[in-house]
Scaffold this motif. Structure first.
Motif, PDB file in Angstrom:
ATOM      1  N   SER A  76      -8.831  -4.887  -7.006  1.00  0.00           N
ATOM      2  CA  SER A  76      -8.813  -3.848  -7.162  1.00  0.00           C
ATOM      3  C   SER A  76      -8.731  -2.607  -8.580  1.00  0.00           C
ATOM      4  O   SER A  76      -8.282  -2.022  -8.538  1.00  0.00           O
ATOM      5  CB  SER A  76      -8.734  -3.328  -6.300  1.00  0.00           C
ATOM      6  OG  SER A  76      -8.256  -1.709  -6.012  1.00  0.00           O
ATOM      7  N   LEU A  77      -7.347  -3.119  -8.495  1.00  0.00           N
ATOM      8  CA  LEU A  77      -6.830  -2.770  -9.790  1.00  0.00           C
ATOM      9  C   LEU A  77      -6.737  -3.260 -11.074  1.00  0.00           C
ATOM     10  O   LEU A  77      -6.894  -2.336 -12.169  1.00  0.00           O
ATOM     11  CB  LEU A  77      -5.463  -2.696  -9.503  1.00  0.00           C
ATOM     12  CG  LEU A  77      -4.385  -1.850  -8.673  1.00  0.00           C
ATOM     13  CD1 LEU A  77      -2.734  -2.763  -8.313  1.00  0.00           C
ATOM     14  CD2 LEU A  77      -4.515  -0.514  -8.212  1.00  0.00           C
TER      15      LEU A  77
ATOM     16  N   SER B 152       1.200  -7.608   1.803  1.00  0.00           N
ATOM     17  CA  SER B 152       1.130  -7.145   0.151  1.00  0.00           C
ATOM     18  C   SER B 152       2.349  -7.339  -0.927  1.00  0.00           C
ATOM     19  O   SER B 152       1.752  -8.094  -1.911  1.00  0.00           O
ATOM     20  CB  SER B 152       0.741  -6.045   0.081  1.00  0.00           C
ATOM     21  OG  SER B 152       1.488  -4.604   0.358  1.00  0.00           O
ATOM     22  N   ASP B 153       4.050  -7.348  -0.787  1.00  0.00           N
ATOM     23  CA  ASP B 153       4.587  -7.566  -1.792  1.00  0.00           C
ATOM     24  C   ASP B 153       5.227  -8.950  -1.696  1.00  0.00           C
ATOM     25  O   ASP B 153       5.114  -9.665  -2.412  1.00  0.00           O
ATOM     26  CB  ASP B 153       5.470  -7.127  -0.670  1.00  0.00           C
ATOM     27  CG  ASP B 153       6.065  -5.512  -1.097  1.00  0.00           C
ATOM     28  OD1 ASP B 153       5.296  -4.962  -1.897  1.00  0.00           O
ATOM     29  OD2 ASP B 153       6.395  -4.985   0.010  1.00  0.00           O
ATOM     30  N   GLN B 154       5.213 -10.023  -0.218  1.00  0.00           N
ATOM     31  CA  GLN B 154       5.625 -11.382  -0.335  1.00  0.00           C
ATOM     32  C   GLN B 154       4.637 -12.302  -0.725  1.00  0.00           C
ATOM     33  O   GLN B 154       4.636 -12.828  -1.569  1.00  0.00           O
ATOM     34  CB  GLN B 154       6.161 -11.472   1.626  1.00  0.00           C
ATOM     35  CG  GLN B 154       6.527 -12.958   1.098  1.00  0.00           C
ATOM     36  CD  GLN B 154       7.873 -12.495   0.465  1.00  0.00           C
ATOM     37  OE1 GLN B 154       8.441 -12.596   1.428  1.00  0.00           O
ATOM     38  NE2 GLN B 154       7.343 -14.176  -0.138  1.00  0.00           N
ATOM     39  N   ASP B 155       2.719 -11.801  -0.545  1.00  0.00           N
ATOM     40  CA  ASP B 155       2.498 -12.868  -1.461  1.00  0.00           C
ATOM     41  C   ASP B 155       2.158 -12.718  -3.158  1.00  0.00           C
ATOM     42  O   ASP B 155       1.867 -13.513  -3.151  1.00  0.00           O
ATOM     43  CB  ASP B 155       1.142 -12.165  -0.726  1.00  0.00           C
ATOM     44  CG  ASP B 155      -0.251 -12.803  -0.821  1.00  0.00           C
ATOM     45  OD1 ASP B 155      -0.279 -13.725  -0.260  1.00  0.00           O
ATOM     46  OD2 ASP B 155      -1.359 -12.365  -1.134  1.00  0.00           O
ATOM     47  N   LEU B 156       2.942 -11.354  -3.377  1.00  0.00           N
ATOM     48  CA  LEU B 156       2.918 -11.736  -4.932  1.00  0.00           C
ATOM     49  C   LEU B 156       3.790 -12.688  -5.404  1.00  0.00           C
ATOM     50  O   LEU B 156       3.398 -13.275  -6.589  1.00  0.00           O
ATOM     51  CB  LEU B 156       4.038 -10.278  -5.691  1.00  0.00           C
ATOM     52  CG  LEU B 156       3.087  -9.175  -5.156  1.00  0.00           C
ATOM     53  CD1 LEU B 156       4.233  -8.126  -5.536  1.00  0.00           C
ATOM     54  CD2 LEU B 156       2.232  -9.044  -6.427  1.00  0.00           C
ATOM     55  N   TYR B 157       4.908 -13.308  -4.003  1.00  0.00           N
ATOM     56  CA  TYR B 157       5.032 -14.463  -4.137  1.00  0.00           C
ATOM     57  C   TYR B 157       4.722 -15.987  -4.024  1.00  0.00           C
ATOM     58  O   TYR B 157       5.188 -16.666  -5.283  1.00  0.00           O
ATOM     59  CB  TYR B 157       7.191 -14.248  -3.945  1.00  0.00           C
ATOM     60  CG  TYR B 157       7.778 -15.598  -4.381  1.00  0.00           C
ATOM     61  CD1 TYR B 157       8.106 -15.985  -5.503  1.00  0.00           C
ATOM     62  CD2 TYR B 157       8.169 -17.013  -3.620  1.00  0.00           C
ATOM     63  CE1 TYR B 157       9.078 -16.853  -5.776  1.00  0.00           C
ATOM     64  CE2 TYR B 157       8.870 -17.867  -3.744  1.00  0.00           C
ATOM     65  CZ  TYR B 157       9.123 -17.662  -5.058  1.00  0.00           C
ATOM     66  OH  TYR B 157      10.061 -18.947  -5.315  1.00  0.00           O
ATOM     67  N   SER B 158       4.399 -15.594  -3.095  1.00  0.00           N
ATOM     68  CA  SER B 158       3.532 -16.649  -3.245  1.00  0.00           C
ATOM     69  C   SER B 158       2.054 -17.059  -3.590  1.00  0.00           C
ATOM     70  O   SER B 158       1.232 -18.335  -3.529  1.00  0.00           O
ATOM     71  CB  SER B 158       2.431 -16.469  -1.717  1.00  0.00           C
ATOM     72  OG  SER B 158       3.661 -16.554  -0.293  1.00  0.00           O
TER      73      SER B 158
ATOM     74  N   ILE C  88      -6.140   7.511  -0.348  1.00  0.00           N
ATOM     75  CA  ILE C  88      -5.728   5.993   0.590  1.00  0.00           C
ATOM     76  C   ILE C  88      -7.112   5.345   0.103  1.00  0.00           C
ATOM     77  O   ILE C  88      -6.569   3.931  -0.520  1.00  0.00           O
ATOM     78  CB  ILE C  88      -6.426   6.104   1.816  1.00  0.00           C
ATOM     79  CG1 ILE C  88      -5.226   7.198   2.620  1.00  0.00           C
ATOM     80  CG2 ILE C  88      -6.420   5.766   2.965  1.00  0.00           C
ATOM     81  CD1 ILE C  88      -3.967   6.828   3.178  1.00  0.00           C
ATOM     82  N   ALA C  89      -8.134   6.359  -0.285  1.00  0.00           N
ATOM     83  CA  ALA C  89      -9.176   5.504  -0.830  1.00  0.00           C
ATOM     84  C   ALA C  89      -8.836   4.506  -2.635  1.00  0.00           C
ATOM     85  O   ALA C  89      -9.129   3.571  -3.081  1.00  0.00           O
ATOM     86  CB  ALA C  89     -10.542   5.752  -1.683  1.00  0.00           C
ATOM     87  N   ASN C  90      -7.693   5.272  -2.706  1.00  0.00           N
ATOM     88  CA  ASN C  90      -6.771   4.665  -3.995  1.00  0.00           C
ATOM     89  C   ASN C  90      -5.748   3.887  -4.108  1.00  0.00           C
ATOM     90  O   ASN C  90      -5.314   3.347  -5.458  1.00  0.00           O
ATOM     91  CB  ASN C  90      -7.193   5.842  -5.070  1.00  0.00           C
ATOM     92  CG  ASN C  90      -8.058   5.827  -6.245  1.00  0.00           C
ATOM     93  OD1 ASN C  90      -8.716   6.233  -7.136  1.00  0.00           O
ATOM     94  ND2 ASN C  90      -8.883   7.396  -5.652  1.00  0.00           N
ATOM     95  N   LEU C  91      -5.420   3.471  -2.709  1.00  0.00           N
ATOM     96  CA  LEU C  91      -4.010   3.193  -2.692  1.00  0.00           C
ATOM     97  C   LEU C  91      -4.915   1.508  -1.531  1.00  0.00           C
ATOM     98  O   LEU C  91      -5.714   1.031  -1.265  1.00  0.00           O
ATOM     99  CB  LEU C  91      -3.409   3.160  -2.382  1.00  0.00           C
ATOM    100  CG  LEU C  91      -2.361   4.991  -2.510  1.00  0.00           C
ATOM    101  CD1 LEU C  91      -1.555   5.598  -1.504  1.00  0.00           C
ATOM    102  CD2 LEU C  91      -1.842   4.331  -4.274  1.00  0.00           C
ATOM    103  N   SER C  92      -3.547   0.513  -2.489  1.00  0.00           N
ATOM    104  CA  SER C  92      -3.927  -0.842  -2.081  1.00  0.00           C
ATOM    105  C   SER C  92      -3.292  -0.926  -0.342  1.00  0.00           C
ATOM    106  O   SER C  92      -2.044  -0.008  -0.365  1.00  0.00           O
ATOM    107  CB  SER C  92      -3.899  -2.065  -2.486  1.00  0.00           C
ATOM    108  OG  SER C  92      -4.271  -2.072  -3.780  1.00  0.00           O
ATOM    109  N   SER C  93      -4.170  -1.142   0.816  1.00  0.00           N
ATOM    110  CA  SER C  93      -3.003  -1.460   2.095  1.00  0.00           C
ATOM    111  C   SER C  93      -1.786  -2.206   2.045  1.00  0.00           C
ATOM    112  O   SER C  93      -1.619  -3.478   1.327  1.00  0.00           O
ATOM    113  CB  SER C  93      -4.180  -1.973   3.016  1.00  0.00           C
ATOM    114  OG  SER C  93      -3.277  -2.472   3.874  1.00  0.00           O
TER     115      SER C  93
END
Length: 190
Positions: free
Chosen positions: A43-44, A131-137, A27-32
């Protein structure tokens, strides 16, 4: 590959750890799923992944399922204004509340194919997670989403590069770890 995704050669020689990752470490290595793009990129970046890598790896959401509790915050108590209204209505029919025990596909256009339709979804405001939708925004990643939506070969090419990069993180060398005879189990002690 059975779902149509890219085929690539995985670099050899990586040693396996002597312990399995705990849930906490994973969990500590994944984004929410509720993280914004700026947070995810920062983070990445600490793992030498750039914006193109992040957008390409996010394309893995072209397959799979999610539970209502993972995106319900975009529906309840009020709908995320960025989310397409018809998409939200259809999700609310599956997820009657924020805590409904149900699942839905991550990609509504081609749920059983590894393709670039995930990016088309984002352009149509039909990304499931924040987290997905924000990639386009987000200004730094919007053009990458558009390029991948318009060019599946480019998405596959960049996905392979990002997967290989991620596979090279924290490589064990020398006497660290082991080369397992069975990937899902440690070798018997000698």
């Amino acid at each position: 590959m059975q779902l149509g995704g890219p085929d690539y050669t995985v670099p050899l020689g990586r040693r396996d750890g002597l312990t399995f990752a705990t849930r906490k470490v994973t969990i500590a290595n994944l984004s929410s799923q509720i993280s914004n793009t700026g947070t995810i990129l920062a983070s990445l970046a600490t793992k030498n992944l750039d914006a193109t890598d992040v957008v390409a790896l996010s394309g893995g959401h072209t397959i799979g399922l999610s539970s209502c509790s993972s995106f319900g915050n975009r529906l309840y108590p009020t709908q995320d204004p960025i989310m397409d209204k018809t998409f939200a209505k259809n999700l609310k029919a599956i997820c009657l509340t924020n805590y409904t025990i149900a699942t839905t596909m991550l990609d509504i256009r081609s749920p059983n194919a590894f393709d670039n339709k995930y990016y088309v979804n984002l352009m149509n405001r039909q990304g499931l997670f924040t987290s997905d939708q924000d990639l386009y925004s987000y200004s730094q990643t919007k053009h990458i989403v558009i390029n991948f939506a318009n060019n599946q070969s480019l998405f596959f090419e960049k996905f392979i590069i990002a997967m290989i990069k991620i596979g090279q993180l924290s490589v064990l060398t020398g006497s660290q770890g082991e080369i397992r005879a069975n990937c899902s189990a440690r070798n018997p002690s000698t």
